[in-house]
Design an enzyme around this catalytic site. Structure first.
Site, short mmCIF file in Angstrom:
data_model
loop_
_atom_site.label_atom_id
_atom_site.label_comp_id
_atom_site.label_asym_id
_atom_site.label_seq_id
_atom_site.Cartn_x
_atom_site.Cartn_y
_atom_site.Cartn_z
N GLN A 51 0.86 -1.25 -0.05
CA GLN A 51 -0.07 0.12 0.08
C GLN A 51 0.91 1.26 -0.08
OE1 GLN A 51 -3.75 -0.35 1.31
NE2 GLN A 51 -3.82 1.64 0.51
N PHE A 52 1.47 1.62 -1.11
CA PHE A 52 2.29 2.98 -1.39
C PHE A 52 1.56 4.21 -0.92
CE2 PHE A 52 -0.10 3.09 -5.13
CZ PHE A 52 -0.11 4.54 -5.55
N THR A 53 0.38 4.22 -0.70
CA THR A 53 -0.52 5.44 -0.41
C THR A 53 -0.25 5.62 1.22
OG1 THR A 53 -2.66 3.86 -0.11
CG2 THR A 53 -2.19 5.07 -2.24
#
Length: 150
Positions: free
Chosen positions: A78-80
């Site tokens: 989850q890069f966010t």
């Protein structure tokens, strides 16, 4: 590295209308990697995850770890989690690591967690458009950041 741990009754990740990974009681972990993360961050997080005591004991007190209850884990990249929202309304992802850094660290985290637990860890697929479903138990949700060890 940043993670969001959710204690779940069940969780799954679906990619292209097909279930890619699913678990029963345990943790759904959303994992974000930043540019300066290393194996040291992975090691610290894995130790914290397996020893975190957020499952009820016989007295209804959160005093048992995932190891104590034999729980399962689903890890989703989850890069966010590294969104910067300080300026304007469109988040920036500049702090999220490039694929050549994040993929090996994501895979190392999953591998080391699996080794530590002595069982396979379910995963999503790095970079894929995923649909994550969960039944949050509690709800219990905890955020951890290796650069801010509270």
């Amino acid at each position: 590295m940043r993670i969001v741990i959710q204690r779940v009754s069940s969780a799954s990740v679906t990619i292209d209308n097909s279930v890619h990974g699913s678990i029963g009681p345990g943790y759904l972990i959303l994992l974000g990697v930043c540019e300066d993360d290393t194996s040291t961050d992975v090691e610290w997080l894995v130790k914290k995850v397996v020893n975190l005591r957020v499952f009820d004991d016989e007295n209804g007190v959160m005093n048992r770890s995932i190891m104590d209850v034999g729980g399962e884990v689903l890890v989703v990249s989850q890069f966010t989690l590294y969104a910067s929202y300080k300026k304007g309304n469109r988040p920036s992802w500049l702090r999220a690591a490039r694929h050549e850094i994040s993929i090996p660290l994501y895979e190392e985290f999953c591998r080391r967690l699996s080794d530590e637990m002595g069982k396979k860890v379910a995963t999503g697929e790095f970079g894929a458009n995923m649909k994550v479903s969960l039944v949050n138990d509690g709800p219990v949700t905890i955020c951890m950041d290796t650069k801010n060890k509270e």
